[in-house]
Design an enzyme around this catalytic site. Structure first.
Site, mmCIF file in Angstrom:
data_model
loop_
_atom_site.group_PDB
_atom_site.id
_atom_site.type_symbol
_atom_site.label_atom_id
_atom_site.label_comp_id
_atom_site.label_asym_id
_atom_site.label_seq_id
_atom_site.Cartn_x
_atom_site.Cartn_y
_atom_site.Cartn_z
ATOM 1 N N ASP A 195 -28.649 25.521 -3.673
ATOM 2 C CA ASP A 195 -28.554 26.603 -4.647
ATOM 3 C C ASP A 195 -29.678 27.632 -4.640
ATOM 4 O OD1 ASP A 195 -26.599 24.805 -5.243
ATOM 5 O OD2 ASP A 195 -26.866 24.887 -7.396
ATOM 6 N N CYS B 44 -21.930 21.043 -2.056
ATOM 7 C CA CYS B 44 -20.791 20.623 -2.881
ATOM 8 C C CYS B 44 -19.545 21.439 -2.549
ATOM 9 C CB CYS B 44 -21.145 20.750 -4.356
ATOM 10 S SG CYS B 44 -22.613 19.813 -4.807
ATOM 11 N N SER C 126 -24.382 25.447 -14.108
ATOM 12 C CA SER C 126 -24.061 25.184 -12.717
ATOM 13 C C SER C 126 -22.889 26.054 -12.301
ATOM 14 C CB SER C 126 -23.681 23.711 -12.549
ATOM 15 O OG SER C 126 -22.978 23.506 -11.360
#
Length: 547
Positions: A120, A192, A463
């Site tokens: 991220d 992810c 998120s």
């Protein structure tokens, strides 16, 4: 070449001696020195495949006529850091990464950079460094993970582990199923699987023109990703010779293209922090209003998890970002490919019109909306693509918490009831410090079946995996005297996403009086990097940059 400053002339004999100690040859002194900023670590699933990619990048650089030098950069996995004090470091690590790459590149006078990244905050940190340094650079994102399989269904991290906690708490699944999901949801290397922050940033990096075509969606375990790594190595040497620099590529038009792609994909709200921060390093201002302006006129043509049921592997099979960009109106902008992004998009072909739907878009507007009102005069951010229609207009009674931890405990103890607006404050860039992600409480609310009756607002962030009526980045934050610090339990909060409104039913005088009387909590962290960070970080609406 920049590197001549450390390798040419009689005065550089000591420098050359040290360089020879690394194993290079006299002939190598005539070649470009290319740094490979690798964020490999055994700790992060999205980064464990990077040793392999480093080899292919090195091969490419050597084949292109350059000399490769690998150096390290840190990586934080938001999923592993979630729900405890480690999450304070996630956003703050972005600045460390940018500073580290700047330091190594300038201390060693490197001619060019390959930025090997994935998760991220690493990708925006690398891009910030590229914009700041302004030396030829290419980003290689390591790629998404394949989906897992459990009980005959494809599985992914966020929906099938974070939300499963709430489902287990609500008695909807057994402990055996919870264990099965946690074993199956992350089957191996890669970021992810949905359109969370890591993969959103990979897509926007390709759209910005800083990655080779196809890089964003090529899976971590694929030979395709290896070939892209190799080709990036060859291409960076050519960029050095052409003197094509990041600021030639990352122009205002390129950032507008990235925002357009973000809205069309329904990407992570964290991009509203990262794109302005990268632009800031390039000397460009990206106001929050620009995100909303572009969102208003950009239909959402993709719907990946968490908002939908498709994954990055589906987007790759549908033609990747090149196919998605072919459906969008883009500004002319240079890329590391040596081609204009408009020309690259023209060559894209949509191979699955169920995944990429320009003729039948999922929504008429983009995935993100910017809200304002007396509760967020400087703006707040919501992923409207992941909000149900019935919750886009909502009025509820405030349930106030001064930390994520206390809110999470109340949710798990079933103290949050329908009609509530959970308010989590003192979690902003300075107050957090580090603006922790709120995936644990949002996933618990979702898993417990409250997403269509409970909203959540915070001066922290969410998120990329968050779905439901969750509004973050409320600015100014509570620690800076923002109105969110004036809310009491029972206050009425009005949310109207279509009209872009976020208000609390208080007068301006009442808000000012409460803020003046409010007793601010003591700083949560008083020593070390985070203490310094909290004193230097700016508001979320500015990208939470350091000044």
């Amino acid at each position: 070449m920049r590197s001549d400053q450390i390798k040419k002339g009689a005065q550089r004999a000591p420098n050359r001696s040290l360089l020879y100690a690394t194993g290079i040859t006299p002939k190598d002194l005539n070649k470009p020195f290319i740094g490979i900023a690798s964020s490999f670590t055994d700790l992060v699933p999205g980064h464990i495949s990077m040793r392999d990619l480093e080899r292919y990048i090195e091969r490419g650089i050597a084949a292109g006529g350059g000399v490769p030098f690998v150096f390290g950069a840190p990586a934080v996995c938001d999923g592993i850091a979630m729900g405890h004090s480690g999450m304070h470091y996630s956003l703050a690590s972005r600045e460390i990464i940018a500073d580290l790459v700047e330091t190594v590149a300038n201390a060693n006078m490197l001619d060019g950079l390959i930025l090997l990244t994935n998760c991220d905050k690493v990708t925006p940190g690398m891009l910030m460094a590229a914009a700041r340094l302004n030396i030829p650079s290419i980003v290689v994102t390591a790629g998404a993970s394949m989906t897992g399989m459990f009980e005959k269904k494809r599985r992914s991290l966020v929906r099938d582990t974070f939300e499963a906690v709430g489902q287990f708490q609500a008695g909807k699944i057994t402990e055996c199923q919870l264990t099965g999901l946690e074993m199956a949801s992350c089957p191996g290397a890669g970021s992810c699987q949905g359109l969370y922050t890591a993969n959103t940033m990979a897509c926007l990096t390709e759209t910005l023109g800083m990655s080779l075509t196809g890089c964003a969606t090529a899976l971590a375990v694929s030979a395709k990703k290896r070939r892209i790594a190799y080709d990036s190595g060859i291409r960076i040497v050519e960029l050095v010779k052409e003197n094509l620099k990041p600021r030639d590529i990352m122009t205002l038009d390129a950032f507008k293209n990235a925002i357009t792609a973000d809205m069309a994909l329904g990407g992570s709200t964290n991009t509203v922090l990262h794109l302005p921060a990268i632009a800031y390093e390039a000397g460009i201002k990206l106001p929050l209003a620009l995100f909303d302006e572009i969102s208003r006129k950009t239909p959402q043509i993709c719907c990946l998890e968490p908002a939908g049921d498709y994954y990055m592997e589906d987007l790759d099979n549908a033609g990747g970002m090149q196919a998605a960009l072919s459906a969008l109106k883009l500004n002319s902008s240079k890329t590391v490919n040596g081609k204009d992004i408009v020309d690259i998009a023209k060559d894209g072909e949509i191979l699955d019109d169920a995944v990429i739907r320009p003729k039948n878009p999922y929504k008429t507007e983009g995935g993100i909306a910017i809200l304002r009102g007396n509760l967020a005069p400087d703006g707040a951010v919501v992923k409207q693509a992941a909000v149900s229609e019935k919750m886009k207009v909502f009025t509820g009674q405030a349930k106030v918490f001064d930390s994520e931890d206390s809110a999470m405990q109340a949710i798990l103890d079933k103290k949050i009831t329908s009609g509530s607006v959970v308010v989590i404050r003192y979690e902003g860039p300075a107050g957090g410090p580090g603006m922790r992600e709120m995936l644990n409480p949002t996933s618990a609310i979702q898993g417990m079946g409250l997403a269509d009756s409970v909203a959540l607002i915070t001066d922290g962030r969410f998120s990329g995996g968050t779905r439901g009526p969750c509004i973050g980045h409320v600015s100014p934050e509570a620690a800076s005297g923002g109105a969110i610090g004036a809310i009491n339990d029972g206050d009425t909060i009005n949310i109207d996403i279509p009209k872009r409104i976020l208000n609390v039913e208080l007068t301006d005088a009442q808000i000012k009086e409460r803020i003046a009387k409010a007793k601010k909590p003591e700083p949560k962290i008083k020593i070390g990097y985070l203490s310094r960070y909290s004193r230097m970080v700016q508001s979320a609406d500015s990208g939470a940059v350091l000044k």
